[in-house]
Design a protein around this motif. Structure first.
Motif, short mmCIF file in Angstrom:
data_model
loop_
_atom_site.label_atom_id
_atom_site.label_comp_id
_atom_site.label_asym_id
_atom_site.label_seq_id
_atom_site.Cartn_x
_atom_site.Cartn_y
_atom_site.Cartn_z
N TYR A 64 5.76 5.41 -5.68
CA TYR A 64 6.19 4.48 -4.64
C TYR A 64 5.94 3.01 -4.99
CZ TYR A 64 6.17 8.83 -1.96
OH TYR A 64 6.39 10.10 -1.52
N ASP A 65 5.55 2.73 -6.22
CA ASP A 65 5.23 1.36 -6.62
C ASP A 65 6.36 0.38 -6.32
OD1 ASP A 65 2.90 2.37 -7.46
OD2 ASP A 65 3.34 2.28 -9.61
N ILE A 66 7.56 0.82 -6.64
CA ILE A 66 8.68 -0.09 -6.47
C ILE A 66 8.83 -0.55 -5.02
CG2 ILE A 66 10.35 1.79 -6.17
CD1 ILE A 66 11.16 -1.39 -8.11
N PHE A 67 8.54 0.35 -4.09
CA PHE A 67 8.66 -0.03 -2.68
C PHE A 67 7.61 -1.07 -2.31
CE2 PHE A 67 9.88 4.62 -2.66
CZ PHE A 67 11.23 4.35 -2.81
N LYS A 68 6.45 -0.89 -2.91
CA LYS A 68 5.40 -1.86 -2.64
C LYS A 68 5.76 -3.22 -3.20
CE LYS A 68 1.99 1.78 -2.35
NZ LYS A 68 1.28 2.72 -3.24
N LEU A 69 6.41 -3.19 -4.36
CA LEU A 69 6.84 -4.43 -4.98
C LEU A 69 7.86 -5.16 -4.10
CD1 LEU A 69 6.91 -5.13 -8.53
CD2 LEU A 69 9.11 -5.62 -7.50
N VAL A 70 8.77 -4.39 -3.54
CA VAL A 70 9.77 -4.99 -2.65
C VAL A 70 9.08 -5.71 -1.50
CG1 VAL A 70 11.63 -4.48 -1.02
CG2 VAL A 70 11.57 -3.33 -3.22
N GLU A 71 8.15 -5.03 -0.90
CA GLU A 71 7.40 -5.62 0.21
C GLU A 71 6.66 -6.87 -0.25
OE1 GLU A 71 6.03 -3.16 3.64
OE2 GLU A 71 7.86 -4.35 3.58
N ALA A 72 6.05 -6.76 -1.42
CA ALA A 72 5.27 -7.88 -1.95
C ALA A 72 6.16 -9.09 -2.17
CB ALA A 72 4.60 -7.47 -3.25
N ARG A 73 7.40 -8.82 -2.51
CA ARG A 73 8.34 -9.91 -2.72
C ARG A 73 8.78 -10.52 -1.39
NH1 ARG A 73 8.02 -9.94 -7.49
NH2 ARG A 73 9.58 -9.73 -9.13
N GLY A 74 8.36 -9.89 -0.31
CA GLY A 74 8.73 -10.41 1.00
C GLY A 74 10.10 -9.97 1.45
N ILE A 75 10.63 -8.93 0.82
CA ILE A 75 11.94 -8.42 1.24
C ILE A 75 11.73 -7.27 2.21
CG2 ILE A 75 14.11 -7.41 0.47
CD1 ILE A 75 13.54 -8.61 -2.30
N PRO A 76 12.19 -7.44 3.44
CA PRO A 76 12.03 -6.38 4.43
C PRO A 76 12.71 -5.10 3.98
CG PRO A 76 12.87 -8.39 5.44
CD PRO A 76 12.91 -8.60 3.98
N ILE A 77 12.06 -3.98 4.21
CA ILE A 77 12.65 -2.70 3.84
C ILE A 77 12.45 -1.70 4.97
CG2 ILE A 77 10.55 -2.04 2.56
CD1 ILE A 77 12.40 -0.55 0.58
N VAL A 78 13.51 -0.98 5.26
CA VAL A 78 13.45 0.03 6.31
C VAL A 78 13.81 1.37 5.70
CG1 VAL A 78 14.54 0.88 8.43
CG2 VAL A 78 13.97 -1.54 8.21
N PHE A 79 12.98 2.36 5.94
CA PHE A 79 13.22 3.70 5.41
C PHE A 79 13.89 4.55 6.49
CE2 PHE A 79 9.77 1.89 3.02
CZ PHE A 79 10.05 2.25 1.71
N VAL A 80 14.92 5.25 6.11
CA VAL A 80 15.63 6.08 7.08
C VAL A 80 15.61 7.52 6.65
CG1 VAL A 80 17.73 6.35 8.41
CG2 VAL A 80 17.25 4.18 7.31
N ASP A 81 15.29 8.38 7.57
CA ASP A 81 15.37 9.83 7.39
C ASP A 81 14.45 10.36 6.29
OD1 ASP A 81 16.58 12.35 8.16
OD2 ASP A 81 17.41 12.36 6.14
N ARG A 82 14.71 10.00 5.06
CA ARG A 82 13.84 10.46 3.99
C ARG A 82 12.92 9.31 3.61
NH1 ARG A 82 16.93 13.28 -0.61
NH2 ARG A 82 18.66 14.35 0.41
N VAL A 83 11.66 9.47 3.89
CA VAL A 83 10.75 8.35 3.74
C VAL A 83 9.54 8.72 2.88
CG1 VAL A 83 11.44 7.69 6.06
CG2 VAL A 83 9.29 8.85 5.71
N PRO A 84 8.99 7.75 2.21
CA PRO A 84 7.81 8.00 1.38
C PRO A 84 6.55 8.02 2.24
CG PRO A 84 8.39 5.71 1.23
CD PRO A 84 9.40 6.34 2.14
N LYS A 85 5.49 8.48 1.65
CA LYS A 85 4.23 8.52 2.38
C LYS A 85 3.42 7.28 2.06
CE LYS A 85 1.34 12.24 3.96
NZ LYS A 85 0.87 13.59 3.81
N ILE A 86 3.68 6.23 2.76
CA ILE A 86 2.95 4.99 2.57
C ILE A 86 2.59 4.49 3.96
CG2 ILE A 86 2.94 2.72 1.46
CD1 ILE A 86 5.48 3.41 0.05
N ASP A 87 1.46 3.84 4.05
CA ASP A 87 1.05 3.33 5.36
C ASP A 87 1.78 2.05 5.70
OD1 ASP A 87 -0.66 5.38 5.76
OD2 ASP A 87 -2.38 4.36 4.86
N ASN A 88 1.92 1.82 6.98
CA ASN A 88 2.45 0.55 7.45
C ASN A 88 3.82 0.18 6.93
OD1 ASN A 88 0.25 -0.20 9.09
ND2 ASN A 88 -0.93 -0.64 7.23
N ILE A 89 4.70 1.14 6.89
CA ILE A 89 6.07 0.81 6.53
C ILE A 89 6.96 1.04 7.74
CG2 ILE A 89 5.83 1.26 4.08
CD1 ILE A 89 6.99 4.02 4.59
#
Lengths: 342, 342
Positions: free
Chosen positions: B134-159
């Motif tokens: 899930y690193d890439i998703f964290k990177l997206v967030e870190a870049r300040g780009i909002p991300i919304v997961f639909v239906d199939r979602v990873p197991k990460i907190d606070n998304i």
DNA sequence: CTGAAAGCGCTAACAT
DNA sequence: ATGTTAGCGCTTTCAG
């Protein structure tokens, strides 16, 4: 968080190179020594560099992007075609901008304008069922943007087309039915303004005429390419107590509509009324009964369209083949395989 | 043909204004007098001006674009969701860049990188069935780009998540079956690495346990979310002569695979073996017999995802609700409506 | 092999 | 109400 993106100049500063060198190295430009390339790439990776494609595109006057316009997505035919286009694009290293007209000519026009504004290098389009004004397509060409029409194409001279041999496919389906013994054949024809409707209708007519069968105007219905149309047309004939022995539908969704309607009024497909359609779908074989159809190979369509577009992008002057016909295939399942009426 | 595009400066020259005035006028900036706006727009139209979005985006540091990543397109669930996302985007006046992972984690990562490079303002994603890093998703967030997961979602907190209440939906389906009298229930569960697999499986377990029914490990199959998996799992049990009375499949395509397999070996669904599935499709009611299912409202999912993303784009700091659960609905058709085994 | 200069087409900020 | 200046981040000449 919200660290602002690293840019070329950041790497340049760190490594004491110029931005130009960094830029070239990252693109494996032969100017740069392999050793420096390696060094630079390493640093870029480490610093978390992501290129700014917008800036790159503006600067290079090349977007590396092709635009796609389709009438629908949640439709097996288009869905598979799009999927295949995406697969191909990956190979060519191009990005895709997909837009959906929702069968609406105005939206379609707006999308094409946007695609031009986004400086796509080429366009693949399947036009909406209501598109009648072709000016926008001419404008695209005039702008020097290659455009390839797939499956649903406008009536303009000298355009690049990739389509299935609709007329021949329809002809073969109907001839097959006639040989089985069918005479009372209806055609739910969609719109004949558009090529697929027109050609499939023509194939139907060809076969009927060849075998000296009359065409009953009441059995040739027009109005759309979706389920609704299939359902309504069936119901119309049913209420008039004027059902044929066989219905040939212009698309697969139209056939689905017929299935629904038949089911609703308690008519059994095959026993009470038979059906065959143009177009295929994976689940088709799970319909009950599985429907026979004229298959259009979506993968081949998409592949050819991409190839044609790419060659047009590479060689703008080159004309070459620009009307590709993909052969169809008659798939016989459990409908329209025997004639068992009165 | 191949006339080079008109740009702001061309209009400016012709009308003896500065490019800035033209730029503002075309965007209805209040600075400019209505009369000049009209004059400028007229000239622009006449000269066939098309804005260069690339330049605009670079200059304004705003792309007006959101990225979407899905595992598949030619699949009813995703097809409908995408279609709805496109519809919403039109309302918000945003462009969509759609990418397809083909259930491949690496492609998915590459697409996300491209989307970031294209400076999308936000991302809506349904992750691939094999995504585990899930690193890439964290990177997206870190870049300040909002991300919304639909239906199939990873197991990460606070998304931010928009999903259906999978566990509850599955629970209700199974409980319904149990109340009918079913005891020998199999679950074709896909992958439990991913939320939809895990949650639906949990719902299944919950219901079985609540009613004191044992879970036969041989009847809980894993392996995928597509037809192939459904087909293979069925065949495996069939060959072992170990079929249950009812199969609950994790997705609609898996159910399709079961239909195919059952048909192939000559088993009648409902009479010989019954089925119910998670997920819906338009053609589902045309299956024979029409399958009962837990419906996931794709339009609501898409709508909520877009709304959530937009609010995140508008207010980057604002947290608010970020885990939206859309309720499911049990649709009873002709499978799993009576228990009629031995 | 490396870099300096120029500019892609547009818009934001600040004049006038 | 209109214009000036500057610059977005990158790539393309063209020199060295």
């Amino acid at each position: 968080m919200n660290s602002k993106p690293v840019k070329l100049s950041d790497i340049a500063k760190r490594l004491h190179y110029s931005t130009v060198t960094i830029s070239k190295a990252l693109r494996n430009h032969p100017d740069i020594a392999p050793s420096t390339i390696k060094k630079i790439k390493f640093a870029a990776e480490e610093m978390g560099y992501t290129p700014n494609i917008i800036a790159r595109n503006l600067s290079s006057r090349k977007s590396n992007t092709i635009g796609v316009v389709v009438p629908k997505i949640a439709h097996f035919f288009f869905g598979s075609m799009i999927e295949e286009i995406y697969n191909r694009a990956l190979e060519y290293n191009y990005e895709i901008i997909l837009t959906v007209s929702q069968e609406n000519a105005e939206r379609e026009k707006k999308h094409i304008q946007t695609l031009m504004a986004m400086k796509v290098e080429g366009i693949i389009i399947s036009i909406s069922q209501e598109t009648k004004n072709y000016d926008i397509f001419k404008l695209v060409e005039a702008r020097g943007i290659p455009i390839v029409f797939v499956d649903r194409v406008p009536k303009i001279d000298n355009i690049s087309i990739v389509s299935v041999d609709d007329r021949d496919g329809a002809f073969r389906a109907i001839e097959h039915a006639i040989k089985l013994g069918y005479k009372k054949i209806a055609h739910f024809a969609g719109y004949t303004d558009i090529n697929i409707g027109r050609e499939r209708y023509q194939g139907f007519v060809d076969a009927m005429e060849k075998h000296g069968l009359p065409i009953n105007p009441e059995w040739v219905c027009h109005g759309g390419f979706g389920e609704r149309f299939g359902y309504d047309s069936f119901m119309k004939l049913y209420k008039k107590n004027n059902l044929p022995d066989l219905i040939f539908t212009v698309t697969y969704p139209v056939a689905l509509g017929v299935y629904s309607a038949a089911k609703e009024v308690g008519l059994k497909i095959t026993e009470d009324i038979d059906i065959i359609c143009f177009g295929n779908a994976k689940v088709q074989s799970l319909l009950s009964p599985p429907i026979s159809c004229v298959n259009q190979p979506t993968d081949l369509l998409a592949k050819s369209a991409m190839e044609l577009l790419m060659s047009k992008i590479k060689n703008p002057e080159l004309v070459g083949i620009n009307n590709i016909k993909i052969p169809t295939e008659l798939i016989l399942r459990e409908t329209c395989i025997t004639f068992n009426k009165n």
